[in-house]
Each structure stands twice: as C-alpha cells, then as structure tokens.
Design an enzyme around this catalytic site. Sequence first.
Site, short mmCIF file in Angstrom:
data_model
loop_
_atom_site.label_atom_id
_atom_site.label_comp_id
_atom_site.label_asym_id
_atom_site.label_seq_id
_atom_site.Cartn_x
_atom_site.Cartn_y
_atom_site.Cartn_z
N HIS A 458 55.10 -23.98 24.28
CA HIS A 458 54.88 -22.55 24.49
C HIS A 458 53.81 -22.31 25.56
O HIS A 458 54.00 -21.54 26.49
CB HIS A 458 54.46 -21.91 23.17
CG HIS A 458 54.15 -20.46 23.30
ND1 HIS A 458 52.88 -19.99 23.50
CD2 HIS A 458 54.96 -19.38 23.32
CE1 HIS A 458 52.92 -18.68 23.62
NE2 HIS A 458 54.17 -18.29 23.51
N CYS A 835 50.70 3.33 51.83
CA CYS A 835 49.51 2.48 51.73
C CYS A 835 48.84 2.58 50.36
O CYS A 835 47.76 2.04 50.15
CB CYS A 835 48.51 2.78 52.84
SG CYS A 835 47.89 4.47 52.77
C1 PEP Z 1 46.13 6.69 48.13
O1 PEP Z 1 45.70 7.72 47.64
O2 PEP Z 1 47.21 6.17 47.81
C2 PEP Z 1 45.35 5.97 49.13
C3 PEP Z 1 45.83 4.90 49.74
O3 PEP Z 1 44.09 6.39 49.35
P1 PEP Z 1 42.88 6.09 48.34
O4 PEP Z 1 43.35 5.10 47.35
O5 PEP Z 1 41.79 5.60 49.21
O6 PEP Z 1 42.62 7.44 47.78
#
Ligand code: PEP
Length: 880
Positions: A458, A835
């Site tokens: 496991h 992003c």
């Molecule tokens: C987001 O809001 O997705 C972003 C990339 O900016 P932060 O995380 O810096 O607010």
Amino acid sequence: MAKKWVYMFTEGNATMRELLGGKGANLAEMSNIGLPVPQGFTITTEACTQYYEDGRRINDEIMGQAMEGVKKMEELNGKKFGDLKNPLLVSVRSGARASMPGMMDTILNLGLNDEVVAAMIAGNPDPKFERFVYDSYRRFIQMFSDVVMEVGKKYFEQLIDKMKEEKGVKFDVELTAADLKELASQFKAEYKNQLGQDFPSDPVEQLKLAIEAVFRSWDNPRANVYRRDNDIPYSWGTAVNVMPMVFGNLNDNSGTGVAFTRDPATGEKKLMGEFLTNAQGEDVVAGVRTPMPITQMAEKFPEAYEQFLKVCDTLEGHYHDMQDMEFTVENGKLYMLQCRNGKRTAQAALKIACDLVDEGMKTEQEAVAMIDPRNLDTLLHPQFDTKELKKNTPIGKGLGASPGAACGKIVFTADDAVEWAKRGEKVILVRLETSPEDITGMKSSEGILTVRGGMTSHAAVVARGMGECCVSGCGDINMDEENKKFTLHGKEFHEGDFLSIDGTTGNIYDGVIPTVDAQIAGEFGRIMEWADKYRKLAVRTNADTPQDAKKARELGAQGIGLCRTEHMFFDPERIEAFREMICSDTAEEREEALEKIEPYQEADFKALFEAMEGDPVTIRFLDPPLHEFVPTTEEEIAKLAKAKNKSVEQIKAIITSLHEFNPMMGHRGCRLTVTYPEIAVMQTKAVIRAAIAVQKAHADWKVVPEIMIPLVGEVKEFKFVKKSVVETADAEIKAAGVELKYEVGTMIEIPRAALTADEIAAEADFFCFGTNDLTQMTFGFSRDDAGKFLDAYYDTKIYEQDPFAKLDQKGVGKLMKMSLELGKPVNPKLHCGICGEHGGDPQSVEFCHEIGLDYVSCSPFRVPVARLAAAQAAIAESRQ
Ligand code: PEP
Ligand code: MG
C-alpha cells in the site's frame, strides 16, 4: 424492458469501462482474448448511481439480476452458492472507471458459513485441506467484519497476534488447522461482541451486504480524498465484480502475486513483481509477509510461470501499454484476476512512452497522450545534494519504492504527520506498514518509511501515485509504534529525530541531508519535444524575479505572462522606499519616494527582459491593497516617521486611514493608479527604460514590453490609466531617440470586465484572464478565506473541487468565453491568455485550448505540466 444492471464477463469488453469500470471491462476483455479468468459478472457503475438515488439501498431489480448472474456463474463453474456438496465461494471487488488502487473495498471467500465449512472438510480428508478451509473462513470473517460491517481490523489482528504468540510462531502460515479453527470461532465471537448480532450465515445475505459495502465505499473518506486528488468525478460511481474464488492459499502448490510487465519505478522493460506461496491476494498488497520476487516463481511453479510470461506478452501486445496484473495459482494452475495499465512513476512513464514509440507500439501523439501531466511534478522533486550525500553512510536499507529524497523529523502516526506538518514541521512518517486510512498523513509527510511490505505494498503504490518519496519493507527496523520509537542497527530513534530517506535507492540515513532540485534529462526532453510539436497553446510563466524567470526558461517557458510588480518590494531595503511612497500626503512627496523606487524597478525589468531573450514579457502594474505594506512594529513606524519627517502619530493616522474592511475588494489594482497616477508613470518609465536598454544591447531580440493593468471593470478606468502610460512611454521613447513597440492590455478578473469586454477590447491590446480574482468575484468567495468552509462543500458534494485550483468551466469559464466572443470581433488583433493559478492545471489548460486562448501562464515548475497538457488537448481535438 428492465435496464441491464449486470453483465457476465463474456458480455463485456475493454471499451465498456464507463459502464463496467476498469476492472470489469478488463476482466471481460481478458476473457474474450482467451486468458484464464474465473468466470463471473459485473454489476454496473449505473447500479451504483442507482443505489445512491434509492437512498443507499440496492433495489430488487438490481439484486434480482445479480442473483441471475450468480446462477449463470454456478452453471459456468459447476458449483453452487451455499451448497454443502460443491459450494461456490466468490470474491466481491470494487472497480471504478479510473483505477483507484487500494481506495475501495474487496471481500474474499464469500459464501462460507459453519455448515459449508464442515461440508467442505468432510469432503476432503487431507489435513492440509482442513487448514486451508479454516484459513479461508477466518479471512472471510475478518474481511467481512472490517469492510462490510466496519468493525476495526485491529480487533482481529490482535487475536491473530495473540494466537501466534501463544503458539510461538512468527508467520500466519505456521498456524495449524486447529489454530485457525479456533481463530475463526474467536472472530465470530468478536463480531458478536462488537455488533451485538451473529455473523450472517446466509450466503445471499452476505452477498447483498457485500455489494452494498462496495457501493458505499465509493463515498468513504479515503476514496473522496483520492478522487479529489485525481480529478475523478463523484458521479462516475463504482462497479462491483463478483467472481468465483480461486485459492492461492489452497496448499503449498498454490500462491498469489502481483506483477508489472515493466518496472513501474524506472520503466525498464523487465517483468517485475512479487508473489507468495500459500497466500491470498491481500497478503501481498498488505505486506503481511514480505513476498518473494516473481522470478522465483519459475522454480516453484514452472508451468504456471511459463504460461504467465506468455500472458504478459499477450496483454502488452493487446493494450500497448505496461500492465499491472494480479494472478493466483491454484494447485499449479494459473488464473488471471485483474489487469490494468499500471501506475508508474514519472520517470517510468516517460521511459515507457518513448520505448513504446521505439517498439512501434505507439505513435508520438499516443505517447504524449499517455502521460499524466500531474505526474511530471514528481520529476521536479528534490534529490539529495550529492556532495552532502557522499559524507553520509546509510544506516539501513529498504526498498526504493517511490523516488525522490526526503528529510524530516520522525513521526509514527498519520495524525501526528498532519498535525506536525500543519505547524510547519517537515516530517517522515515511519510505520510498520501503511493502510488506506493513513492517506492524509502520508500526504502531509515529506516521505514514508515502512518496516513491512514490498514494491506493491500500500505504502509503495500510494506514494508513487502521490509522487512522494517512499522506502518500504525495511525489515531491519525493530519497531515500537506504541512508545513512538524504533531501533535500526543498534541506534534508537525517537519521535522528532531527524531522518533522511532515498526513495530511489531505498537507503536510510541518520540525521539531515540537504536536498536539491531535480535535474531533468533523457526521455523528458524527448516527450517535451513531441508535446511542443503538437500543442497550439503557448506556455508562459508567472515570474517576478530573474531567478524564477531563468528556471522557467529552462523548463520551456516562452515568455512571462505575469510579473506581479508588488512582489518586487518585499526586500527590506525596498520596502522602506515603498512605505515612504504610501505614507505621502502630497503628489510631490509621493513622486520623491517613487524616484527612489524607479531604479530598482528598472533593474528588475531589465533582468527579466534579459532572461526571456526577446520573448514576450508582461508586466502587471501594482495591484496589492496598500495596507499590506504599512509598517506594523513601533520600531518600523518610528523609522518611517523619521525618514518622512513626520511624527509617529501622523504615520499612525495614515496607517489607520489605509485600513479596509474588505481589502481584496478594496483600494488595489488600477484603483491605485486612478488615485495616484504617478505610480503608473513611474512604473511605465521603468519598463520602457529597461526595454530600451535591453533592446540596445541585443539588436537581434525583439523586445516588446506588454504593460498589463489589473482589476479593470470599466473601460473608462482602463482608458484613464492607459493615457498616462502611453504619454509617459512615448515621451521616454522619444527622448531616447529610438523605436520601441509596446502594448497596453488588461487583466480580465472582474465579472464586469467580462460583461463589457467588447468596450474594453476596443482599447486594449491584450486580455489576460486573472482567474484567481475572477473566481473570487464570480463565486463571491474570498480567496483568502474560502479554505475555511470549502471542506464542508466537498463533504456535501456541492463542489467536488476547489474552484481556485480547478477552473470552474461552467461559471467562470462562461465569463471567459463571453469575453473572447465579445472582444475578438471588436479587436481582431487582441491576444488572450490566462495567468491565474489555473494556468498550470491540466484540465483547466485543456479548457483554455478549447476556447482558443493564445497562451497559458503558470508558475515555473508547472511549465512542463502545461506544455504537456496543451499538447494533449490539441491531440485529443485532432482525434475528434
Ligand atoms: C488573478 O487574479 O488571477 C491574478 C493572476 O492576479 P493576482 O493573483 O495577483 O490577484
Ligand atoms: Mg488578480
């Protein structure tokens, strides 16, 4: 006509995985291609869903079809369920669409009761047979009690240990028929003691309860955790497989084993596996006895071994992938109980994929598609610093069950692991053996060390799945779990002592050996090359420092998609200048402070442009709530007051004025620039000056800075900031007498921006989805606080995943799609990326591909994951 809930193995095939689960579909497929499979049936995953819809009960129709299945199974096998002359015993095993090793439940030897046991013994005078029958009986009672009735295993284990002690033996196999008979009766008494009722003797009742238990196990806590970790939807349900028992514990001419057609740790093409004579399947997996390597089976059961080798070839040739198989030898005859594409380490996955291409079994696209992108994480996991390692000698050795190196303080229970990790300690979980209840503790640990169990135990299987370092089966450890200590080669270790383990070699070291990042080479490069060939999405990185940017570049990033400029100010020297800027009363004062900051920013941006060698770099202007930067200690406040020529009270008053009730929705993002335009002016100067300098130094690069304005919700907001950016940038470029292109775009991270994306697109050069904020504001969940209540959402199945980790395609995704549909027609040149954290999550990357983003941007170590996921999305699309 009634719905078909039950399929005999002969009625299914490998393509019916959704309905029959992986195990059921493969048992059917193995039957179809003529492999020796005990013939049984599968109750569908739809029946599991029905079980939950019916309020957690098996309806008569499903049970009726299951009993018809039993009847057919009886005919096929020439035995009868509950019969006293020729009884049929069965195993009942779960089998979901995606394999979930060890997560759900199995019951073996079902159909036994006192009468059947007596009749079986009466029909065969061999004393060894009597031993076998009682061995099976005590196993059944124990498993049934544990799995079906949830009476803890430990009560039965204690009774076994007591019996072994009384008899002066070390292993279960040394117990006699009389001992096992006595144990069976002790077990039944324990059952009654625990539950206040007799052990059920009617095989049909046993079967019904067992089927229910398997369905129920789909919803047990460890299955829920596993599903969340592995993106397996709750709605899939599990199938139940009922098949005739074959007995590896019949005698010494019998045994049971688990094997892989290739080494699941390295990918090397050689049969790997373990087996035990006179044992049942769970003995191998649970690590009750340390098994022998599969090659020794050639001596024990030469004919079955030969046949097994052929089966391995057949299965690999059939599935074109490494197979993980369970088998039993009963009286020298081989039976296949399971096959599936084997779980493997990341290294093994890459090697196997490349080898299969070289062997002509897979195309490049198929090879790329067969690697779980999440698995790549493990390649990037730490190894011991080689110099430091050389200074150390192992104090012991176990099996290198899951690669990577780990160092931490010893803990002895899963709960301690969780607790210690919570308070920031790095821990190594040391156990006799692990069991599925330990999963959360295993996850909290840096590494796992077990005393018992082989490569398929496991601990080994689960650790490999989690990409966590594991050394298993170190039998030299003398364990005292109760008193939280062990001895290894004369040295006593206590809770809290440091230990270092190497999951590749199996070596165990006393004390601390520092670890370093992994080096990626070999097949990794080949697979990544193929991935890059087939993917359409570009992959950028979120990087705020030149070091991060360089690392990401090494890992294949094609630019920076997000540089959070506020992260560049946490350095003690810089934060002072930043504080002076925040605590200014006038624009002049602020500009003076900004003058101090500008050179830092310019140098940082230069380094980022250098690191990216002409690939795009997106610089996101200041975003944080200002209060994050204000001084908190009296000393810092006094220092700032002195620098600003203000009184301590004045500074404190400014700090108080910066307080916000809801900072995440407060004075941040472009709102800062609207109030203090000079911040954007300073940042623009720094970006443009840096770009000009780097462009000058590298004429062959094309430096086109992308300036990104955060938290825009209204086009006029964007236009306001853009105006000062453009005026400043153009003035800088003019003053330098050069030509430089630059872009000004926005994050789409407020629902209103998505809703009015057509207006914004008319002004913006690019959109980048900030799905962290977009998720926060679409759900109305604070990104800082959601963790506190999300567990309750998982428990109630309102949400199965953290929407901050996995993009909510239905809601947040709809806003993204809408933004593209509104924005692109207005500005056909608009380029779009993501992003937020989701940019490194494979499923979310797939979604980004589907909606037509140009790139995803993620943290450096997720870049390979995103490259692979992007390729898989493109390959899947081309196959449709
Ligand atoms: C987001 O809001 O997705 C972003 C990339 O900016 P932060 O995380 O810096 O607010
Ligand atoms: Mg944001």
